[in-house]
Design an enzyme around this catalytic site. Structure first.
Site, short mmCIF file in Angstrom:
data_model
loop_
_atom_site.label_atom_id
_atom_site.label_comp_id
_atom_site.label_asym_id
_atom_site.label_seq_id
_atom_site.Cartn_x
_atom_site.Cartn_y
_atom_site.Cartn_z
N LYS A 1 69.61 1.54 -42.94
CA LYS A 1 69.27 2.47 -41.71
C LYS A 1 69.85 1.71 -40.66
CE LYS A 1 65.88 4.89 -39.15
NZ LYS A 1 64.49 5.67 -39.20
N ARG B 1 64.75 12.08 -31.62
CA ARG B 1 63.77 11.22 -30.89
C ARG B 1 63.12 12.65 -29.70
NH1 ARG B 1 66.23 5.60 -30.47
NH2 ARG B 1 66.23 4.93 -32.63
N GLU C 1 70.41 -5.09 -48.76
CA GLU C 1 69.17 -4.30 -48.50
C GLU C 1 69.13 -3.50 -49.93
OE1 GLU C 1 66.84 -3.97 -46.38
OE2 GLU C 1 67.30 -4.77 -44.40
N LYS D 1 72.09 5.81 -43.41
CA LYS D 1 71.69 6.49 -42.41
C LYS D 1 72.37 5.88 -40.94
CE LYS D 1 67.75 8.35 -39.73
NZ LYS D 1 66.39 8.37 -39.80
N SER E 1 70.86 13.86 -36.44
CA SER E 1 70.91 14.85 -35.53
C SER E 1 71.98 14.61 -34.69
CB SER E 1 69.38 14.59 -34.72
OG SER E 1 69.41 13.36 -34.30
N TYR F 1 71.20 18.89 -40.90
CA TYR F 1 70.44 20.23 -40.23
C TYR F 1 71.39 21.43 -40.54
CZ TYR F 1 67.81 16.31 -38.30
OH TYR F 1 66.86 15.51 -38.28
#
Ligand code: PBG
Length: 320
Positions: free
Chosen positions: A194, A204, A232, A247, A273, A312
């Site tokens: 991320k 946010r 990671e 992400k 987003s 979305y």
């Protein structure tokens, strides 16, 4: 020329036969925002056509999504400012509306796969994913808080927890907490790579969860780094992640590809987003064709190697 690649593109019939990447509703995970109250359906300004729903309103919305083939959802809580504190106690309190919503949704639609967000920021008066002390985000002290949040969500009936906080060691810590509390079947979809991205802005806004001071660069990854994503991923795999996420998605297609090539567990990507907002805005202006642009964006994320995509656009794509 005895090789003419165009011959395989000459008809729809042929083009579809030789198509490599495929995208279907089964690949999509639909993020939804929920807030406490009744009869609420508030559009998010910077993310047109996406809403903050109250539970009574989100149930019929889920049903209409299920009717067009969606069966995976991730739920984000919008928490009132007055309930936020330094240690995110509301995240696991008995009267938490988000936990209540998880159990009601699972009662109503037992077959769907419901995913959560595990991080402190929606509940933190500092707006950070971890515990803040003198401007420092503490790692090990954050883990027990994430643990309580996770167990509370598991008790509510969540299918998959989604640690999005980027604290070191949290996947192993949460796996152990789940196992010790007899939640062996609750999965972990780790936000593995991320990045500290500019593309989270509309999210946010939706949650009013932006950091009150500083930024997230001491825990989210530097957009310049690829090898670090492999580290990671190695850690999340060893710690017990079931699914690994990259992400955002669009600026990080190479990272999706690298994880897919190097690790043998499913990969998801979060088409965040800001990436969706760009397409909403350009198509509102008439600069891009909405359906074509979003389909191409989603297909490219599949081509890079994502098994699942949080987006979305999920409902609009399913309608198509
Ligand atoms: C926070 C969280 C964020 C998103 C999902 N979980 C924002 C952040 O890290 O600041 C962003 C998703 C999006 O932009 O769509 N734990």
């Amino acid at each position: 020329m005895n090789i003419r690649p165009r011959r395989n593109r000459k008809s729809h019939a042929l083009r579809t036969m030789v198509q490599e990447a495929k995208l279907g509703v089964e690949n999509l995970i639909y993020p939804l925002f929920i807030e406490d109250g009744k009869k609420i359906k508030n559009e998010i300004k910077s993310l047109p056509n996406n809403f903050r729903w109250s539970l009574d309103m989100i149930l019929p919305e889920l049903e209409s999504c299920i009717n067009i083939g969606l069966d995976k959802f991730v739920l984000f809580p919008v928490v009132q400012e007055s309930l936020k504190d330094k240690t995110a106690t509301y995240s696991y309190s008995d009267d938490n509306f988000y936990l209540d919503a998880i159990s009601k949704i699972k009662q109503e639609f037992p077959h769907i796969s419901l995913m959560s967000d595990v991080a402190m920021d929606p509940y933190s008066s500092d707006g950070h994913d971890g515990l803040v002390e003198n401007g420092i985000i503490l790692n090990d002290e954050t883990l027990p808080i994430l643990g309580k949040m996770t167990i509370a969500q598991a008790q509510a009936g969540i299918d998959i927890i989604g640690p999005s906080d980027m604290m070191d060691g949290r996947v192993g810590f949460l796996r152990e907490a789940l196992d010790n509390n007899n939640f062996k079947d609750v999965s972990i979809m780790a936000y593995t790579a991320k990045y500290a991205s500019a593309f989270y802005g509309p999210f946010r806004d939706a949650l009013a969860s932006a950091p009150k001071s500083g930024n997230k660069k001491t825990y989210q990854m530097n957009p310049a780094n690829r090898r670090e994503a492999l580290l990671e991923a190695q850690l999340d795999l060893e710690e017990g992640a079931d699914i690994m996420m990259v992400k955002p998605a669009l600026c990080y297609l190479d990272i999706i590809h690298a994880l897919k090539e190097n690790f043998d567990i499913p990969i998801t990507a979060y088409n965040v987003s800001g990436e969706c907002a760009m397409i909403y805005a350009a198509s509102e202006k008439g600069w891009l064709d909405y359906e074509d642009a979003m389909s191409e964006m989603l297909l490219s994320i599949r081509r890079a190697g994502a098994d699942g995509i949080l987006t979305y656009f999920a409902k609009d794509f399913a309608k198509l």
